[in-house]
Design an enzyme around this catalytic site. Structure first.
Site, PDB file in Angstrom:
ATOM      1  N   HIS A 169      -1.780  -7.311  -7.935  1.00 57.01           N
ATOM      2  CA  HIS A 169      -0.775  -6.380  -8.652  1.00 57.01           C
ATOM      3  C   HIS A 169      -1.522  -5.392  -9.416  1.00 57.01           C
ATOM      4  O   HIS A 169      -2.421  -5.804 -10.247  1.00 57.01           O
ATOM      5  CB  HIS A 169       0.231  -7.214  -9.327  1.00 57.01           C
ATOM      6  CG  HIS A 169       0.987  -6.324 -10.140  1.00 57.01           C
ATOM      7  ND1 HIS A 169       2.070  -5.557  -9.506  1.00 57.01           N
ATOM      8  CD2 HIS A 169       1.133  -6.118 -11.697  1.00 57.01           C
ATOM      9  CE1 HIS A 169       2.676  -4.804 -10.631  1.00 57.01           C
ATOM     10  NE2 HIS A 169       2.112  -4.974 -11.529  1.00 57.01           N
ATOM     11  N   HIS A 208       2.783   0.357 -10.685  1.00 58.70           N
ATOM     12  CA  HIS A 208       3.875   0.994  -9.891  1.00 58.70           C
ATOM     13  C   HIS A 208       3.622   2.376  -9.634  1.00 58.70           C
ATOM     14  O   HIS A 208       2.895   3.084 -10.334  1.00 58.70           O
ATOM     15  CB  HIS A 208       5.231   0.718 -10.702  1.00 58.70           C
ATOM     16  CG  HIS A 208       5.725  -0.678 -10.633  1.00 58.70           C
ATOM     17  ND1 HIS A 208       5.278  -1.619 -11.542  1.00 58.70           N
ATOM     18  CD2 HIS A 208       6.313  -1.432  -9.900  1.00 58.70           C
ATOM     19  CE1 HIS A 208       5.921  -2.941 -11.414  1.00 58.70           C
ATOM     20  NE2 HIS A 208       6.678  -2.734 -10.315  1.00 58.70           N
ATOM     21  N   CYS A 217     -10.928  -2.388  -8.736  1.00 65.52           N
ATOM     22  CA  CYS A 217     -10.170  -3.635  -8.803  1.00 65.52           C
ATOM     23  C   CYS A 217     -10.786  -4.612  -9.694  1.00 65.52           C
ATOM     24  O   CYS A 217     -11.860  -5.125  -9.485  1.00 65.52           O
ATOM     25  CB  CYS A 217      -9.562  -4.202  -7.796  1.00 65.52           C
ATOM     26  SG  CYS A 217      -8.726  -5.678  -7.786  1.00 65.52           S
ATOM     27  N   CYS A 224       2.901   7.698 -20.674  1.00 63.80           N
ATOM     28  CA  CYS A 224       3.625   6.542 -20.418  1.00 63.80           C
ATOM     29  C   CYS A 224       3.152   5.361 -21.212  1.00 63.80           C
ATOM     30  O   CYS A 224       3.643   4.284 -21.249  1.00 63.80           O
ATOM     31  CB  CYS A 224       3.822   6.350 -18.834  1.00 63.80           C
ATOM     32  SG  CYS A 224       2.259   5.993 -18.162  1.00 63.80           S
ATOM     33  N   CYS A 278       1.017   4.468 -12.188  1.00 64.11           N
ATOM     34  CA  CYS A 278       1.146   3.782 -13.455  1.00 64.11           C
ATOM     35  C   CYS A 278       0.528   2.568 -13.158  1.00 64.11           C
ATOM     36  O   CYS A 278       0.990   1.559 -12.779  1.00 64.11           O
ATOM     37  CB  CYS A 278       2.666   3.507 -13.959  1.00 64.11           C
ATOM     38  SG  CYS A 278       2.751   3.032 -15.844  1.00 64.11           S
ATOM     39  N   ARG A 282       3.174   9.502  -9.720  1.00 67.67           N
ATOM     40  CA  ARG A 282       2.311   8.954 -11.017  1.00 67.67           C
ATOM     41  C   ARG A 282       2.033   7.333 -10.506  1.00 67.67           C
ATOM     42  O   ARG A 282       2.907   6.667 -10.583  1.00 67.67           O
ATOM     43  CB  ARG A 282       3.389   9.078 -12.394  1.00 67.67           C
ATOM     44  CG  ARG A 282       2.768   8.358 -13.417  1.00 67.67           C
ATOM     45  CD  ARG A 282       3.533   8.692 -14.585  1.00 67.67           C
ATOM     46  NE  ARG A 282       4.850   8.058 -14.594  1.00 67.67           N
ATOM     47  CZ  ARG A 282       5.337   6.941 -15.214  1.00 67.67           C
ATOM     48  NH1 ARG A 282       4.651   6.139 -15.467  1.00 67.67           N
ATOM     49  NH2 ARG A 282       6.666   6.902 -15.093  1.00 67.67           N
ATOM     50  N   ASP A 322       2.712  18.233 -13.443  1.00 69.75           N
ATOM     51  CA  ASP A 322       2.132  19.286 -12.955  1.00 69.75           C
ATOM     52  C   ASP A 322       0.531  18.663 -12.371  1.00 69.75           C
ATOM     53  O   ASP A 322      -0.654  18.824 -12.794  1.00 69.75           O
ATOM     54  CB  ASP A 322       1.565  20.137 -13.720  1.00 69.75           C
ATOM     55  CG  ASP A 322       1.005  21.562 -13.235  1.00 69.75           C
ATOM     56  OD1 ASP A 322       1.011  21.618 -11.973  1.00 69.75           O
ATOM     57  OD2 ASP A 322       0.313  22.333 -13.837  1.00 69.75           O
ATOM     58  N   CYS A 364     -11.448  -7.960  -7.285  1.00 68.89           N
ATOM     59  CA  CYS A 364     -12.336  -8.003  -6.420  1.00 68.89           C
ATOM     60  C   CYS A 364     -13.461  -6.988  -6.529  1.00 68.89           C
ATOM     61  O   CYS A 364     -14.183  -6.874  -5.338  1.00 68.89           O
ATOM     62  CB  CYS A 364     -11.427  -7.938  -4.976  1.00 68.89           C
ATOM     63  SG  CYS A 364     -10.681  -6.316  -4.610  1.00 68.89           S
TER      64      CYS A 364
END
Length: 148
Positions: free
Chosen positions: A114, A117, A58, A76, A133, A131, A125, A61
């Protein structure tokens, strides 16, 4: 996403800072995505196409969140993972911010930032058919020690 992948919104993060303290730690763009649930533009993040081995942390943090071995190319526009490093590293919230398109938000369990998602049942596969994202700007990659 079904209810088994949501966590109570009252789960308390282990690192709590004021907005001013977060602004001191993060750039304006990082703050917008990590602390205001923004989204970076697709196909521009530094980790979208990265294949290097290591652990993704992250950016807010430093918590270890994902392993490169769980990363896959989904097309994507954001880094995609089929699972977090461990289930206790992330938390899930229902996201109904887009009318008619409910989603499940992924947050860092340590600081409640945040990340992106998670989606299921898309037919990839992967071992989980999930997923995650995740915005590149939310991550820092710690490269594995590679023999020269």
């Amino acid at each position: 996403m079904n209810d088994e992948h949501t966590t109570s919104p009252d789960l308390q993060p282990r690192l709590v800072l004021t907005p001013d303290q977060w602004r001191e730690r993060l750039s304006d763009e990082e703050y917008h995505v990590l602390r205001e649930s923004g989204t970076e533009a697709p196909f521009v993040g530094e980790y979208t196409d990265t294949t290097a081995e290591g652990v993704y942390h992250c950016r807010a943090c430093g918590a270890e969140l994902f392993r490169s071995t769980h990363k896959f190319h989904s097309g994507c526009g954001w880094p995609s993972f089929f699972a977090p490093l461990a289930e206790d590293r992330v938390r899930y919230l229902k996201d109904e911010s887009i009318p008619g398109r409910p989603r499940t938000e992924v947050r860092c369990a340590r600081c409640d930032s945040h990340l992106g998602h998670v989606f299921s049942g898309e037919g990839f596969d992967t071992p989980t058919d999930m997923r995650y994202c995740i915005n590149s700007i939310c991550l820092d990659l710690e490269l594995s020690d590679q023999p020269e």
